[in-house]
Design a protein around this motif. Structure first.
Motif, mmCIF file in Angstrom:
data_model
loop_
_atom_site.group_PDB
_atom_site.id
_atom_site.type_symbol
_atom_site.label_atom_id
_atom_site.label_comp_id
_atom_site.label_asym_id
_atom_site.label_seq_id
_atom_site.Cartn_x
_atom_site.Cartn_y
_atom_site.Cartn_z
ATOM 1 N N LYS A 148 0.965 -1.134 -0.005
ATOM 2 C CA LYS A 148 0.076 0.150 -0.214
ATOM 3 C C LYS A 148 0.872 1.354 -0.177
ATOM 4 O O LYS A 148 1.960 1.475 0.906
ATOM 5 C CB LYS A 148 -1.147 0.224 1.251
ATOM 6 N N ASN A 171 -5.502 3.425 -7.020
ATOM 7 C CA ASN A 171 -6.908 2.874 -6.533
ATOM 8 C C ASN A 171 -6.859 1.524 -6.444
ATOM 9 O O ASN A 171 -8.109 0.801 -6.975
ATOM 10 C CB ASN A 171 -7.785 3.569 -7.276
ATOM 11 N N TYR A 173 -6.430 -0.619 -3.919
ATOM 12 C CA TYR A 173 -7.050 -1.102 -2.411
ATOM 13 C C TYR A 173 -8.269 -0.503 -2.273
ATOM 14 O O TYR A 173 -8.404 0.680 -2.464
ATOM 15 C CB TYR A 173 -6.059 -1.059 -1.398
ATOM 16 N N ASN A 174 -9.248 -1.126 -1.672
ATOM 17 C CA ASN A 174 -10.388 -0.575 -1.312
ATOM 18 C C ASN A 174 -10.691 -0.951 0.096
ATOM 19 O O ASN A 174 -11.094 -2.161 0.376
ATOM 20 C CB ASN A 174 -11.930 -0.771 -2.241
ATOM 21 N N GLU A 176 -12.385 -0.364 3.973
ATOM 22 C CA GLU A 176 -13.123 0.348 4.516
ATOM 23 C C GLU A 176 -13.872 1.494 3.726
ATOM 24 O O GLU A 176 -13.806 2.613 4.474
ATOM 25 C CB GLU A 176 -12.432 0.597 6.216
ATOM 26 N N GLY A 177 -13.821 1.498 2.616
ATOM 27 C CA GLY A 177 -14.690 2.385 1.920
ATOM 28 C C GLY A 177 -13.485 3.403 1.209
ATOM 29 O O GLY A 177 -14.090 4.473 0.675
ATOM 30 N N LYS A 178 -12.504 3.158 1.725
ATOM 31 C CA LYS A 178 -11.233 4.544 0.977
ATOM 32 C C LYS A 178 -10.463 3.551 0.159
ATOM 33 O O LYS A 178 -10.156 2.416 0.332
ATOM 34 C CB LYS A 178 -10.459 4.790 2.425
ATOM 35 N N VAL A 179 -9.965 4.253 -0.735
ATOM 36 C CA VAL A 179 -9.254 3.862 -1.843
ATOM 37 C C VAL A 179 -7.803 4.136 -1.713
ATOM 38 O O VAL A 179 -7.560 5.212 -1.308
ATOM 39 C CB VAL A 179 -9.619 4.096 -3.256
ATOM 40 N N PHE A 180 -6.726 3.248 -2.061
ATOM 41 C CA PHE A 180 -5.384 3.569 -1.760
ATOM 42 C C PHE A 180 -4.641 2.997 -3.303
ATOM 43 O O PHE A 180 -5.093 1.909 -3.719
ATOM 44 C CB PHE A 180 -5.025 2.870 -0.580
ATOM 45 N N ASP A 181 -3.668 3.616 -3.431
ATOM 46 C CA ASP A 181 -2.704 3.423 -4.725
ATOM 47 C C ASP A 181 -1.939 2.054 -3.959
ATOM 48 O O ASP A 181 -1.421 1.973 -2.870
ATOM 49 C CB ASP A 181 -1.446 4.170 -5.033
#
Length: 238
Positions: A148, A171, A173-174, A176-181
């Motif tokens: 992450k 985008n 990872y998703n 708990e409703g948050k997206v991460f690179d």
């Protein structure tokens, strides 16, 4: 997406004098079905995503690899898991064209983590080294993983041990409703464990210059061979 890498001491390369001694009574072994609850307990502590029963069922199937670190009481304090898979290749990179010829020897690191109580003891480094040996013994020649973006401790750890940052996946990872690179990293020849000196502040992608130079050299070789062939054919008609 079963790929989370947390729980690593980001200062393993510089804090060796402050490490505790690794306990001598720890056992390194592969996952077995009876380890289900103990491994789930560790994963629930380490990772933001809760793995379902199917994930643990995979670990006893062919082409899945695992290495656990277990105390005498049966507690799992560190674990690494991987699966063999065909890689996602970047056809703009010459090395991936060549790599596609032998793509059956690729593995993907699904999880890797150390219990908080056992960090700063060199356990992460020892686990990674032994797991790479397990993969090499099973014919794995190329290992990839995702980290992450922002997990600088894990990124420094993997860079120090030979992984190269190949690509940033936006985008990915998703959680708990948050997206991460995600940062996609690759290690060639896992059986050759090595330590690399890196700048602690370097977090960006690896320099693609070497890939470009390699492609230019390959094209030049092909061009020279072609010219030689044409010249030879023309000489036959003179």
């Amino acid at each position: 997406r079963h790929a989370h890498h947390v729980g690593l001491d980001g200062q393993l390369s510089t804090m060796s004098k402050k490490r505790k001694q690794l306990p001598a009574d720890l056992t390194f072994r592969s996952y077995a079905a009876e380890d289900f609850q103990a491994l789930r307990q560790l994963n629930d502590v380490l990772f933001p995503i809760k793995y379902d029963d199917e994930f643990y069922g995979w670990l006893v199937k062919p082409n899945f690899y695992s290495l656990l670190v277990v105390t005498p009481t049966g507690e799992i304090v560190a674990a690494a898991t991987a699966r063999k898979k065909r890689p996602r290749l970047d056809w703009s990179r010459f090395s991936d064209w060549w790599y596609s010829i032998d793509s059956n020897n690729h593995a993907y690191l699904m999880t890797f983590g150390v219990s908080p109580a056992y960090r700063r003891q060199g356990l992460g480094e020892t686990l990674l080294e032994r797991f790479q040996q397990v993969l090499a013994e099973n014919g794995i020649k190329d290992l990839t993983l995702h980290v992450k973006r922002g997990n600088e401790d894990a990124l420094r750890f993997y860079r120090r041990h030979g992984f190269e940052l190949a690509k940033v996946l936006h985008n990915y990872y998703n959680i708990e409703g948050k997206v991460f690179d995600a940062l996609w990293m690759r290690l060639r020849d896992p059986g050759r464990f090595r330590t690399v000196n890196i700048e602690q502040s370097v977090i960006g992608p690896s320099d693609p210059g070497n890939e470009t130079n390699l492609l230019l050299v390959a094209l030049l070789v092909i061009f020279v061979v072609f010219i030689a062939f044409v010249g030879f054919r023309m000489s036959q008609h003179v």
